[in-house]
Motif scaffolding. Structure first.
Motif, PDB file in Angstrom:
ATOM      1  N   LEU A  65      15.620  -6.213 -11.718  1.00 50.22           N
ATOM      2  CA  LEU A  65      16.065  -5.465 -12.214  1.00 50.22           C
ATOM      3  C   LEU A  65      17.234  -4.514 -11.516  1.00 50.22           C
ATOM      4  CD1 LEU A  65      12.312  -4.434 -13.403  1.00 50.22           C
ATOM      5  CD2 LEU A  65      14.033  -5.060 -14.512  1.00 50.22           C
ATOM      6  N   ARG A  66      17.179  -4.788  -9.931  1.00 52.08           N
ATOM      7  CA  ARG A  66      18.178  -4.519 -10.228  1.00 52.08           C
ATOM      8  C   ARG A  66      19.231  -5.084  -9.046  1.00 52.08           C
ATOM      9  NH1 ARG A  66      13.759  -2.873  -5.785  1.00 52.08           N
ATOM     10  NH2 ARG A  66      13.797  -4.681  -4.454  1.00 52.08           N
ATOM     11  N   ASP A  67      19.382  -6.400  -9.923  1.00 55.56           N
ATOM     12  CA  ASP A  67      20.583  -7.337  -9.798  1.00 55.56           C
ATOM     13  C   ASP A  67      21.555  -7.118 -11.048  1.00 55.56           C
ATOM     14  OD1 ASP A  67      19.965  -8.652  -7.385  1.00 55.56           O
ATOM     15  OD2 ASP A  67      19.083 -10.247  -8.133  1.00 55.56           O
ATOM     16  N   ILE A  68      20.703  -6.957 -12.355  1.00 61.17           N
ATOM     17  CA  ILE A  68      20.515  -6.776 -14.187  1.00 61.17           C
ATOM     18  C   ILE A  68      21.151  -5.350 -13.589  1.00 61.17           C
ATOM     19  CG2 ILE A  68      20.046  -6.092 -15.802  1.00 61.17           C
ATOM     20  CD1 ILE A  68      17.552  -8.032 -15.848  1.00 61.17           C
ATOM     21  N   ALA A  69      20.557  -4.065 -12.827  1.00 58.45           N
ATOM     22  CA  ALA A  69      20.862  -2.404 -12.622  1.00 58.45           C
ATOM     23  C   ALA A  69      22.823  -2.914 -12.318  1.00 58.45           C
ATOM     24  CB  ALA A  69      20.227  -1.614 -12.299  1.00 58.45           C
ATOM     25  N   ALA A  70      22.433  -3.492 -11.452  1.00 58.20           N
ATOM     26  CA  ALA A  70      23.643  -3.530 -11.070  1.00 58.20           C
ATOM     27  C   ALA A  70      25.200  -3.782 -11.591  1.00 58.20           C
ATOM     28  CB  ALA A  70      23.928  -4.517  -9.003  1.00 58.20           C
ATOM     29  N   VAL A  71      25.080  -4.850 -12.402  1.00 59.04           N
ATOM     30  CA  VAL A  71      25.771  -5.105 -13.457  1.00 59.04           C
ATOM     31  C   VAL A  71      26.319  -4.170 -14.510  1.00 59.04           C
ATOM     32  CG1 VAL A  71      26.666  -7.388 -14.648  1.00 59.04           C
ATOM     33  CG2 VAL A  71      25.355  -7.822 -12.708  1.00 59.04           C
TER      34      VAL A  71
ATOM     35  N   ASP B  78      20.761 -10.334 -19.569  1.00 60.58           N
ATOM     36  CA  ASP B  78      19.174 -10.268 -19.882  1.00 60.58           C
ATOM     37  C   ASP B  78      19.293 -11.094 -17.776  1.00 60.58           C
ATOM     38  OD1 ASP B  78      18.566  -9.912 -22.394  1.00 60.58           O
ATOM     39  OD2 ASP B  78      19.445 -12.278 -22.977  1.00 60.58           O
ATOM     40  N   ALA B  79      21.059 -11.338 -17.477  1.00 59.57           N
ATOM     41  CA  ALA B  79      20.697 -11.646 -16.160  1.00 59.57           C
ATOM     42  C   ALA B  79      21.229 -10.998 -15.235  1.00 59.57           C
ATOM     43  CB  ALA B  79      20.389 -13.215 -16.265  1.00 59.57           C
ATOM     44  N   GLY B  80      21.060 -10.708 -14.142  1.00 57.76           N
ATOM     45  CA  GLY B  80      22.240  -9.995 -12.780  1.00 57.76           C
ATOM     46  C   GLY B  80      22.824 -11.268 -11.915  1.00 57.76           C
ATOM     47  N   THR B  81      22.460 -12.530 -11.836  1.00 60.77           N
ATOM     48  CA  THR B  81      23.315 -13.537 -11.302  1.00 60.77           C
ATOM     49  C   THR B  81      22.960 -14.745 -12.285  1.00 60.77           C
ATOM     50  OG1 THR B  81      20.949 -14.835 -10.919  1.00 60.77           O
ATOM     51  CG2 THR B  81      22.273 -12.849  -8.937  1.00 60.77           C
ATOM     52  N   ASP B  82      24.154 -15.689 -11.717  1.00 58.73           N
ATOM     53  CA  ASP B  82      25.019 -16.910 -12.340  1.00 58.73           C
ATOM     54  C   ASP B  82      23.510 -17.882 -12.868  1.00 58.73           C
ATOM     55  OD1 ASP B  82      26.594 -18.461 -13.628  1.00 58.73           O
ATOM     56  OD2 ASP B  82      25.812 -19.924 -12.546  1.00 58.73           O
ATOM     57  N   THR B  83      22.323 -18.029 -11.810  1.00 60.55           N
ATOM     58  CA  THR B  83      21.327 -18.469 -11.708  1.00 60.55           C
ATOM     59  C   THR B  83      20.213 -18.535 -12.543  1.00 60.55           C
ATOM     60  OG1 THR B  83      21.664 -19.226  -9.374  1.00 60.55           O
ATOM     61  CG2 THR B  83      19.380 -19.362 -10.523  1.00 60.55           C
TER      62      THR B  83
END
Length: 337
Positions: A186-192, A132-137
């Protein structure tokens, strides 16, 4: 039944016969959108919560009652985190020996960093973890994990499982309005997701009562943006109505309670189900359900949901009688007289 429920319609798996191997809200996450409320306390250790033979006996009963032809998938889906059940691998293998139906496991994916969990899930035909997330925060804000679990660990577990697993890997992304449905998030999630390389990406937004009342649905623009950014393997999941199945009318109360303990139902869905199975006893059966001590009512966006009594919502209310307006101007006592 205590462990097996359905078949119920699933947005991803068609008609799914569910197997729940963990007690209610036994989870290492306390996701803000969870339809079963907050997790108190958070769990971290895997355990054999229930007897494998007892669960298999219920599976056998369900298969003899419904038949494999009426079931699209047999799905391990916990009313908490499925992989916290320490004998999951044995259970999957036994179930596969009992039926030709494909077997799926729905999980938050947090324990995939453990080699033994990856090995156990290798027997399944499809595994459906979450991201659900692309970053730790954002991971900490949305999923609120036990302190022993980290975002880095979660992502590395997904990647390692992808390298080893030969079945279908379908990752679900739950989008929340104003939280993780912006182009940047969404771009952060897509990178993962690009590093994980799933076979499919399933985009969803909460359609049942979330644990936290501030949670909002993702906007249509956010869902479309996610689909565009995630690429061709992504699709937006559409809501489905739950249809409670039972072949015997006197089982309908238990069937509804079994579903509600894992999947909150709108009050109108409960009424529709009772109208189908016990048309002459709808008010009476509603009162039986409401007075069972196993139900509570939660309201979200003007909709009233029936949830398990043990779930923890910040604005929870004690269950009372169903709303009279469901039956027009007459009360349920008028109708049952």
């Amino acid at each position: 039944m205590k462990y097996v429920f359905g078949p119920v319609p699933s947005r991803r798996l068609g008609r799914s016969l569910g197997i729940d191997p963990v007690p209610l809200k036994t989870c290492n996450f306390s996701c803000v959108y969870c339809q079963l409320g907050r997790t108190r306390p958070l769990a971290r250790k895997r355990k054999a919560f229930f007897s494998v033979s007892a669960m298999l006996a219920e599976v056998a009963t369900a298969l003899s009652r419904d038949g494999s032809d009426s079931i699209d998938w047999i799905t391990f889906v916990g009313s908490g985190e499925t992989t916290l059940f320490s004998r999951l691998g044995s259970l999957i293998r036994f179930v596969k020996s009992m039926s030709d139906c494909p077997v799926a496991v729905i999980t938050n994916g947090s324990l995939l960093y453990l080699p033994e969990v990856r090995k156990e899930l290798s027997a399944a035909d499809a595994v459906l973890p979450s991201l659900d997330a692309g970053t730790d925060t954002l991971y900490a804000r949305i999923n609120r994990p036990h302190r022993d679990f980290s975002f880095k660990q979660h992502v590395e577990g997904l990647m390692e499982f992808r390298r080893e697993y030969e079945g279908r890997l379908w990752v679900e992304v739950m989008l929340l309005g104003g939280v993780n449905d912006t182009p940047e998030t969404l771009r952060d999630i897509a990178a993962v997701l690009e590093r994980v390389d799933p076979d499919e990406i399933h985009i969803s937004t909460p359609t049942r009562p979330p644990a936290e009342p501030w949670v909002e649905l993702a906007s249509r623009e956010g869902l479309e943006c996610a689909s565009s950014i995630f690429g061709d393997v992504a699709r937006v999941l559409q809501p489905v109505e739950v249809d409670v199945e039972t072949g015997i009318d006197w089982e309908i109360v238990d069937a509804i309670l079994t579903i509600v303990s894992r999947h909150p139902l709108q009050e109108i869905e409960v009424v529709r189900t009772l109208t189908r199975w016990v048309p002459g006893r709808v008010p009476e059966t509603l009162s039986t359900l409401a007075d069972s001590g196993k139900i509570k009512f939660i309201e979200r966006d003007g909709k009233r949901f029936w949830c398990a009594a043990d779930t923890q919502f910040p604005d929870q209310r004690t269950a009372g009688n169903p709303r009279p307006e469901l039956f027009g101007s007459r009360s349920t006592s008028d109708l049952s007289a």
